[in-house]
Scaffold this motif. Sequence first.
Motif, PDB file in Angstrom:
ATOM      1  N   UNK A 173       3.445 -12.369 -40.172  1.00  0.00           N
ATOM      2  CA  UNK A 173       3.363 -13.563 -41.010  1.00  0.00           C
ATOM      3  C   UNK A 173       4.439 -14.589 -40.670  1.00  0.00           C
ATOM      4  N   UNK A 174       5.483 -14.153 -39.971  1.00  0.00           N
ATOM      5  CA  UNK A 174       6.573 -15.058 -39.629  1.00  0.00           C
ATOM      6  C   UNK A 174       6.219 -15.985 -38.468  1.00  0.00           C
ATOM      7  N   UNK A 175       5.127 -15.670 -37.737  1.00  0.00           N
ATOM      8  CA  UNK A 175       4.707 -16.516 -36.624  1.00  0.00           C
ATOM      9  C   UNK A 175       3.953 -17.740 -37.146  1.00  0.00           C
ATOM     10  N   UNK A 176       4.135 -18.858 -36.470  1.00  0.00           N
ATOM     11  CA  UNK A 176       3.383 -20.050 -36.855  1.00  0.00           C
ATOM     12  C   UNK A 176       1.900 -19.869 -36.549  1.00  0.00           C
ATOM     13  N   UNK A 177       1.603 -19.060 -35.525  1.00  0.00           N
ATOM     14  CA  UNK A 177       0.213 -18.701 -35.210  1.00  0.00           C
ATOM     15  C   UNK A 177       0.125 -17.177 -35.219  1.00  0.00           C
ATOM     16  N   UNK A 178      -0.176 -16.555 -36.373  1.00  0.00           N
ATOM     17  CA  UNK A 178      -0.190 -15.088 -36.460  1.00  0.00           C
ATOM     18  C   UNK A 178      -1.293 -14.470 -35.602  1.00  0.00           C
ATOM     19  N   UNK A 179      -1.075 -13.209 -35.262  1.00  0.00           N
ATOM     20  CA  UNK A 179      -2.109 -12.457 -34.548  1.00  0.00           C
ATOM     21  C   UNK A 179      -3.233 -12.088 -35.501  1.00  0.00           C
ATOM     22  N   UNK A 180      -4.386 -11.733 -34.922  1.00  0.00           N
ATOM     23  CA  UNK A 180      -5.491 -11.255 -35.734  1.00  0.00           C
ATOM     24  C   UNK A 180      -5.139  -9.906 -36.358  1.00  0.00           C
ATOM     25  N   UNK A 181      -5.770  -9.631 -37.496  1.00  0.00           N
ATOM     26  CA  UNK A 181      -5.459  -8.400 -38.234  1.00  0.00           C
ATOM     27  C   UNK A 181      -5.717  -7.151 -37.383  1.00  0.00           C
ATOM     28  N   UNK A 182      -6.779  -7.171 -36.587  1.00  0.00           N
ATOM     29  CA  UNK A 182      -7.085  -5.994 -35.770  1.00  0.00           C
ATOM     30  C   UNK A 182      -5.989  -5.721 -34.738  1.00  0.00           C
ATOM     31  N   UNK A 183      -5.388  -6.770 -34.201  1.00  0.00           N
ATOM     32  CA  UNK A 183      -4.290  -6.579 -33.246  1.00  0.00           C
ATOM     33  C   UNK A 183      -3.086  -5.937 -33.931  1.00  0.00           C
ATOM     34  N   UNK A 184      -2.773  -6.413 -35.132  1.00  0.00           N
ATOM     35  CA  UNK A 184      -1.652  -5.853 -35.883  1.00  0.00           C
ATOM     36  C   UNK A 184      -1.932  -4.389 -36.226  1.00  0.00           C
ATOM     37  N   UNK A 185      -3.182  -4.093 -36.592  1.00  0.00           N
ATOM     38  CA  UNK A 185      -3.552  -2.710 -36.900  1.00  0.00           C
ATOM     39  C   UNK A 185      -3.368  -1.807 -35.686  1.00  0.00           C
ATOM     40  N   UNK A 186      -3.719  -2.299 -34.503  1.00  0.00           N
ATOM     41  CA  UNK A 186      -3.564  -1.495 -33.293  1.00  0.00           C
ATOM     42  C   UNK A 186      -2.094  -1.173 -33.027  1.00  0.00           C
ATOM     43  N   UNK A 187      -1.229  -2.165 -33.220  1.00  0.00           N
ATOM     44  CA  UNK A 187       0.211  -1.943 -33.024  1.00  0.00           C
ATOM     45  C   UNK A 187       0.723  -0.915 -34.030  1.00  0.00           C
ATOM     46  N   UNK A 188       0.360  -1.103 -35.292  1.00  0.00           N
ATOM     47  CA  UNK A 188       0.828  -0.189 -36.338  1.00  0.00           C
ATOM     48  C   UNK A 188       0.310   1.226 -36.110  1.00  0.00           C
ATOM     49  N   UNK A 189      -0.952   1.347 -35.697  1.00  0.00           N
ATOM     50  CA  UNK A 189      -1.530   2.668 -35.459  1.00  0.00           C
ATOM     51  C   UNK A 189      -0.800   3.384 -34.318  1.00  0.00           C
ATOM     52  N   UNK A 190      -0.489   2.625 -33.261  1.00  0.00           N
ATOM     53  CA  UNK A 190       0.208   3.215 -32.117  1.00  0.00           C
ATOM     54  C   UNK A 190       1.582   3.743 -32.523  1.00  0.00           C
ATOM     55  N   UNK A 191       2.328   2.925 -33.267  1.00  0.00           N
ATOM     56  CA  UNK A 191       3.666   3.341 -33.711  1.00  0.00           C
ATOM     57  C   UNK A 191       3.570   4.523 -34.673  1.00  0.00           C
ATOM     58  N   UNK A 192       2.638   4.445 -35.615  1.00  0.00           N
ATOM     59  CA  UNK A 192       2.505   5.504 -36.622  1.00  0.00           C
ATOM     60  C   UNK A 192       2.134   6.837 -35.979  1.00  0.00           C
ATOM     61  N   UNK A 193       1.196   6.820 -35.057  1.00  0.00           N
ATOM     62  CA  UNK A 193       0.769   8.062 -34.408  1.00  0.00           C
ATOM     63  C   UNK A 193       1.909   8.716 -33.645  1.00  0.00           C
ATOM     64  N   UNK A 194       2.632   7.911 -32.898  1.00  0.00           N
ATOM     65  CA  UNK A 194       3.699   8.475 -32.077  1.00  0.00           C
ATOM     66  C   UNK A 194       4.832   9.031 -32.934  1.00  0.00           C
ATOM     67  N   UNK A 195       5.293   8.242 -33.919  1.00  0.00           N
ATOM     68  CA  UNK A 195       6.406   8.702 -34.749  1.00  0.00           C
ATOM     69  C   UNK A 195       6.002   9.902 -35.604  1.00  0.00           C
ATOM     70  N   UNK A 196       4.755   9.919 -36.068  1.00  0.00           N
ATOM     71  CA  UNK A 196       4.303  11.056 -36.878  1.00  0.00           C
ATOM     72  C   UNK A 196       4.217  12.324 -36.018  1.00  0.00           C
ATOM     73  N   UNK A 197       3.719  12.152 -34.802  1.00  0.00           N
ATOM     74  CA  UNK A 197       3.608  13.295 -33.881  1.00  0.00           C
ATOM     75  C   UNK A 197       4.987  13.835 -33.500  1.00  0.00           C
ATOM     76  N   UNK A 198       5.950  12.920 -33.322  1.00  0.00           N
ATOM     77  CA  UNK A 198       7.291  13.305 -32.871  1.00  0.00           C
ATOM     78  C   UNK A 198       8.278  13.445 -34.024  1.00  0.00           C
ATOM     79  N   UNK A 199       7.775  13.480 -35.263  1.00  0.00           N
ATOM     80  CA  UNK A 199       8.651  13.488 -36.436  1.00  0.00           C
ATOM     81  C   UNK A 199       9.651  14.636 -36.377  1.00  0.00           C
TER      82      UNK A 199
END
Length: 342
Positions: A229-255
């Motif tokens: 939301x801090x960007x003047x031109x935000x990314x699409x929601x699906x792009x943000x979801x992909x980033x969040x999913x990637x981070x969540x999967x890795x950190x959860x797997x390596x918790x």
Amino acid sequence: MLNSLRLSYNDISVKVKADIYNALPNKPYCSNSKRYTIIRSKYYAQDKPYIQINNPNLKRYLIVDIDESDAYSTLLDSRLPQPTYISINRVNGHLQCAWKLRDAVSTSYNSRVSPMKFLAAIDAAYNYRLNGDTSFGDCLAKNPLHEHWYNEYYDTEYTLHELADYVDLSEKDASNIAANDDVSGLGRNNTVFDIARKKAYEMVRKAVSKPLFQSWQSDILASCESLNKQFSIPMQHNEVKNIARSIARYTFKMWAQFVHNMDNFRAVQAVRGAIGGKRGSNKALSGAKGGAKSKRRGSIKKECLLSKVLAMKSQYYNHRAIAEDLNISASTVSLWLKAARS
């Protein structure tokens, strides 16, 4: 290149389309319009006018979206390398062009950062040169396999360095934009990715226990959306979801590994601190003892040599000759004689 391969245009189009299809995600986003997206297998998704070209964690194609009626002329005048494919809107002339990367760039959580930043800089430079749509993030692109668009295919692929040779990444409009913020699509992606993954580390450190995956992914997504939301031109929601999913999967797997490493780090630091404290006190004690010994040895040496210095001085030897004969410095001879006279 076409002549060296001795391929007809039909052969080239078949080859390029096969490469594009094989590189598609197994279940890409797709749609009949830009207003919504669905997820289907790529066998069914290839029949949709809009499709996700790149895998969420792997960039195989660098795509630029040009929303101008004379977009094709802009591309021809750009002095950029030949794209791998061009998809043109038959109604308004807008187009998307893509360059195939010889070595795909991984954008997953544990990927190397430098290739991603290099690709982001190139992406920003190409968008600047072509006056590309900076809000385009390639999550939903024109489908080069669909007849809704006028498509051209060329058998080309490039390394990042080859693509970079056609632009000046040192220009303010290219490198600074890509490195910082929201003009380049890949730049926004990298910025959110870098900040969100570091916040995820902090969240793991502060967590009392391991949460459920859905809850953890929601927390990471909220963090990514807040950054977007801090960007003047935000990314699409699906792009943000992909980033969040990637981070969540890795950190959860390596918790468990993260927690284990942090516990080990704390234990090691505690031991080092204890050892350092003991060493410090021992060094202080040793230093005091060594200083006392040094003073005793120094006084004994001075008493032995002072008489010789006085005897040689009485025989009119100069300070340098006395120093060389007794293997001490001339300044020491001067100090001793001055003290003896006072």
